[in-house]
Design a protein around this motif. Structure first.
Motif, PDB file in Angstrom:
ATOM      1  N   VAL A   1      66.300  94.350   0.378  1.00  0.00           N
ATOM      2  CA  VAL A   1      66.844  93.039   0.802  1.00  0.00           C
ATOM      3  C   VAL A   1      65.287  92.753  -0.432  1.00  0.00           C
ATOM      4  N   MET A   2      66.286  91.558  -1.574  1.00  0.00           N
ATOM      5  CA  MET A   2      65.420  91.240  -2.137  1.00  0.00           C
ATOM      6  C   MET A   2      65.250  89.670  -2.206  1.00  0.00           C
ATOM      7  N   LEU A   3      65.185  88.284  -1.497  1.00  0.00           N
ATOM      8  CA  LEU A   3      65.034  87.061  -1.472  1.00  0.00           C
ATOM      9  C   LEU A   3      64.357  86.454  -2.827  1.00  0.00           C
ATOM     10  N   ASP A   4      65.261  85.553  -3.013  1.00  0.00           N
ATOM     11  CA  ASP A   4      64.404  84.967  -4.576  1.00  0.00           C
ATOM     12  C   ASP A   4      64.729  83.397  -3.678  1.00  0.00           C
ATOM     13  N   SER A   5      64.041  82.749  -5.177  1.00  0.00           N
ATOM     14  CA  SER A   5      63.645  81.408  -4.241  1.00  0.00           C
ATOM     15  C   SER A   5      64.005  80.321  -2.914  1.00  0.00           C
ATOM     16  N   LEU A   6      62.338  81.310  -2.954  1.00  0.00           N
ATOM     17  CA  LEU A   6      61.787  81.165  -1.933  1.00  0.00           C
ATOM     18  C   LEU A   6      61.098  79.542  -1.596  1.00  0.00           C
ATOM     19  N   ALA A   7      60.605  78.781  -1.039  1.00  0.00           N
ATOM     20  CA  ALA A   7      59.894  78.240  -1.013  1.00  0.00           C
ATOM     21  C   ALA A   7      58.373  78.220  -1.202  1.00  0.00           C
ATOM     22  N   PRO A   8      57.564  76.960  -2.309  1.00  0.00           N
ATOM     23  CA  PRO A   8      57.078  77.220  -3.022  1.00  0.00           C
ATOM     24  C   PRO A   8      55.350  77.262  -1.915  1.00  0.00           C
ATOM     25  N   ASP A   9      55.568  76.671  -0.883  1.00  0.00           N
ATOM     26  CA  ASP A   9      54.333  77.339   0.605  1.00  0.00           C
ATOM     27  C   ASP A   9      54.950  78.209   0.673  1.00  0.00           C
ATOM     28  N   LEU A  10      53.592  79.133   1.460  1.00  0.00           N
ATOM     29  CA  LEU A  10      53.626  80.788   1.334  1.00  0.00           C
ATOM     30  C   LEU A  10      54.201  80.226   3.678  1.00  0.00           C
ATOM     31  N   PRO A  11      53.882  79.208   4.033  1.00  0.00           N
ATOM     32  CA  PRO A  11      54.144  79.307   5.354  1.00  0.00           C
ATOM     33  C   PRO A  11      55.466  79.185   5.206  1.00  0.00           C
ATOM     34  N   ASP A  12      56.400  78.129   4.776  1.00  0.00           N
ATOM     35  CA  ASP A  12      57.228  77.751   4.661  1.00  0.00           C
ATOM     36  C   ASP A  12      58.605  79.116   4.232  1.00  0.00           C
ATOM     37  N   ALA A  13      58.001  79.587   2.763  1.00  0.00           N
ATOM     38  CA  ALA A  13      58.360  80.834   2.907  1.00  0.00           C
ATOM     39  C   ALA A  13      58.616  81.789   3.644  1.00  0.00           C
TER      40      ALA A  13
ATOM     41  N   ILE B   1      58.446  92.834   6.241  1.00  0.00           N
ATOM     42  CA  ILE B   1      58.523  92.186   5.172  1.00  0.00           C
ATOM     43  C   ILE B   1      57.350  91.871   4.580  1.00  0.00           C
ATOM     44  N   THR B   2      57.288  91.803   2.999  1.00  0.00           N
ATOM     45  CA  THR B   2      56.078  91.449   2.748  1.00  0.00           C
ATOM     46  C   THR B   2      56.750  90.257   1.939  1.00  0.00           C
ATOM     47  N   LEU B   3      55.386  89.258   1.092  1.00  0.00           N
ATOM     48  CA  LEU B   3      56.158  87.912   0.498  1.00  0.00           C
ATOM     49  C   LEU B   3      55.007  88.542  -0.922  1.00  0.00           C
ATOM     50  N   PHE B   4      55.670  88.242  -1.853  1.00  0.00           N
ATOM     51  CA  PHE B   4      55.536  87.976  -3.806  1.00  0.00           C
ATOM     52  C   PHE B   4      55.453  87.255  -4.398  1.00  0.00           C
ATOM     53  N   GLY B   5      54.920  86.635  -5.347  1.00  0.00           N
ATOM     54  CA  GLY B   5      55.286  85.277  -6.184  1.00  0.00           C
ATOM     55  C   GLY B   5      54.019  86.201  -7.804  1.00  0.00           C
ATOM     56  N   GLU B   6      53.079  85.060  -7.650  1.00  0.00           N
ATOM     57  CA  GLU B   6      52.432  85.268  -9.206  1.00  0.00           C
ATOM     58  C   GLU B   6      51.619  86.549  -8.900  1.00  0.00           C
ATOM     59  N   GLN B   7      51.109  87.658  -7.740  1.00  0.00           N
ATOM     60  CA  GLN B   7      50.242  88.130  -8.084  1.00  0.00           C
ATOM     61  C   GLN B   7      50.645  89.574  -8.831  1.00  0.00           C
ATOM     62  N   ARG B   8      50.015  89.943  -9.484  1.00  0.00           N
ATOM     63  CA  ARG B   8      50.960  91.609  -9.939  1.00  0.00           C
ATOM     64  C   ARG B   8      50.727  92.727  -9.373  1.00  0.00           C
ATOM     65  N   LEU B   9      52.173  92.696  -8.668  1.00  0.00           N
ATOM     66  CA  LEU B   9      52.324  94.164  -7.791  1.00  0.00           C
ATOM     67  C   LEU B   9      53.215  95.054  -8.503  1.00  0.00           C
ATOM     68  N   THR B  10      53.263  95.872  -8.070  1.00  0.00           N
ATOM     69  CA  THR B  10      54.038  97.285  -9.079  1.00  0.00           C
ATOM     70  C   THR B  10      55.325  96.753  -7.796  1.00  0.00           C
ATOM     71  N   VAL B  11      56.372  97.587  -8.082  1.00  0.00           N
ATOM     72  CA  VAL B  11      57.991  97.744  -7.163  1.00  0.00           C
ATOM     73  C   VAL B  11      56.978  98.306  -6.314  1.00  0.00           C
ATOM     74  N   ASP B  12      56.621  99.593  -7.103  1.00  0.00           N
ATOM     75  CA  ASP B  12      55.955 100.808  -5.459  1.00  0.00           C
ATOM     76  C   ASP B  12      55.735 100.163  -5.107  1.00  0.00           C
TER      77      ASP B  12
END
Length: 367
Positions: free
Chosen positions: A1-13, A47-58
């Motif tokens: 499951v991929m969630l988008d449009s999460l809050a920009p603030d990490l704790p809120d996301a 669960i893992t969060l990702f945003g601006e950091q460059r991480l591969t799908v794998d």
């Protein structure tokens, strides 16, 4: 499951992701029919969060997979975050929620009262504010438990506890000539206001406590205006007919339009303390305060300035027509016994002393 449009603030996301995970757990915990029988599943969610950091799908899938195995190791039928610090924060939040649930059941929620005074410094009322005395952790900041109550729905029983306590206090004050004139303001969240039967609940509480509706003021936030404005007006008018007053809290920090403002059956607006704090040093804050006072006057609304801490702030507000004040200059939120003592409301029978405040200067403090 991929969630988008999460809050920009990490704790809120993280909180949003946790909410979705809990919903998935609740749904998958339901029994399902298979080959004529009922079966149950106990899912483990990573669960893992990702945003601006460059991480591969794998890499992302690997992190989520590792977190899932942590959930399995924790006994299954739960969720875990890949980030240990984030997981610790989630656990702390979960523990606090459980404590708050128990605290409501055990009657640990207290109500403190902060004075509201008029232009002459005379006590005219108070704001009822929720406080939580945890049996092990002591007093917990409202900044920690009020947002949690909002997110979890516990704001409904919490709000009703404060409302009932405030109405009971109004009924008690009505028996004393020195306090019969006092009004009490109670904060109402958007979630609380929107619940079915809110109007009946307020009126029922007033009746049960034998409190005068004219002495009760409900404080609403501007976020409430982002919902169904027609429903908001209808509910307010139903309560107004019975004598209940309304204040718009933290005015100037939200998104209310002036067209809505003139339609709402308000009695009062409260200037947010963020504007009052720097009114003597920031020209923008000074201009905002002057504008709010002029607007309120044109709409025939009372004004209370929050967060008044210094004589200089008080002088500026008085100079520009403000008639109501609340803040540490006049008193901080305290239990009712201290409130009555500090404002000379407890006195021997036979004499009714004048009700006046004793200013308490505590520069730099925050409510």
């Amino acid at each position: 499951v991929m969630l988008d449009s999460l809050a920009p603030d990490l704790p809120d996301a993280a909180a949003q992701a946790e909410t979705v995970a809990e919903k998935l757990l609740a749904s998958l915990n339901q029994p399902f029919a298979l080959d004529g029988g009922q079966h149950y599943s106990t899912p483990s969610i990573g669960i893992t969060l990702f945003g601006e950091q460059r991480l591969t799908v794998d890499e992302l899938l690997k992190r989520a997979d590792l977190a899932m195995y942590q959930a399995k190791a924790a006994g299954r039928n739960t969720q875990r975050f890949f980030d240990p610090d984030m997981q610790a924060a989630v656990n702390a939040r979960s523990n606090l929620e459980a404590d708050l649930r128990q605290g409501l059941a055990r009657g640990e929620i207290l109500v403190h009262y902060q004075p509201v005074v008029d232009h002459d410094g005379k006590l005219v009322g108070a704001e009822a504010l929720a406080r939580w005395r945890h049996p092990q952790r002591g007093m917990i900041s409202p900044a920690d438990f009020i947002p949690l109550a909002e997110q979890t729905g516990l704001i409904l029983p919490l709000g009703q506890t404060v409302l009932h306590t405030a109405c009971s206090q109004l009924a008690a004050w009505a028996q004393n000539p020195a306090t019969a004139h006092l009004t009490l303001s109670v904060n109402v969240s958007a979630r609380q206001f929107r619940q079915a039967g809110f109007v009946a609940q307020v009126l029922g509480t007033l009746k049960d406590c034998q409190a005068d509706p004219r002495q009760l003021k409900l404080e609403l936030t501007e976020s409430l205006l982002l919902g169904d404005i027609e429903d908001t007006i209808e509910r307010m008018e139903q309560l107004k007919k019975e004598g209940v007053g309304f204040a718009l809290d933290d005015f100037g920090t939200g998104y209310s339009s002036l067209s809505y403002l003139k339609r709402l059956p308000l009695d009062q607006v409260k200037i947010d303390q963020s504007f009052v704090r720097d009114v003597l040093s920031d020209p923008n804050d000074a201009a905002i305060v002057r504008t709010i006072l002029a607007l309120a006057k044109s709409l025939d609304l009372e004004v209370v300035a929050e967060g008044v801490e210094t004589a200089g702030q008080l002088g500026f507000l008085r100079l520009h027509g403000c008639e109501g004040f609340q803040g540490y200059l006049f008193g901080k939120p305290v239990p009712v016994e201290m409130f009555e003592r500090d404002h000379d409301l407890i006195h021997p029978a036979g004499g009714v002393p004048p009700v006046q405040t004793t200013p308490i200067a505590q520069p730099g403090a925050r409510a």
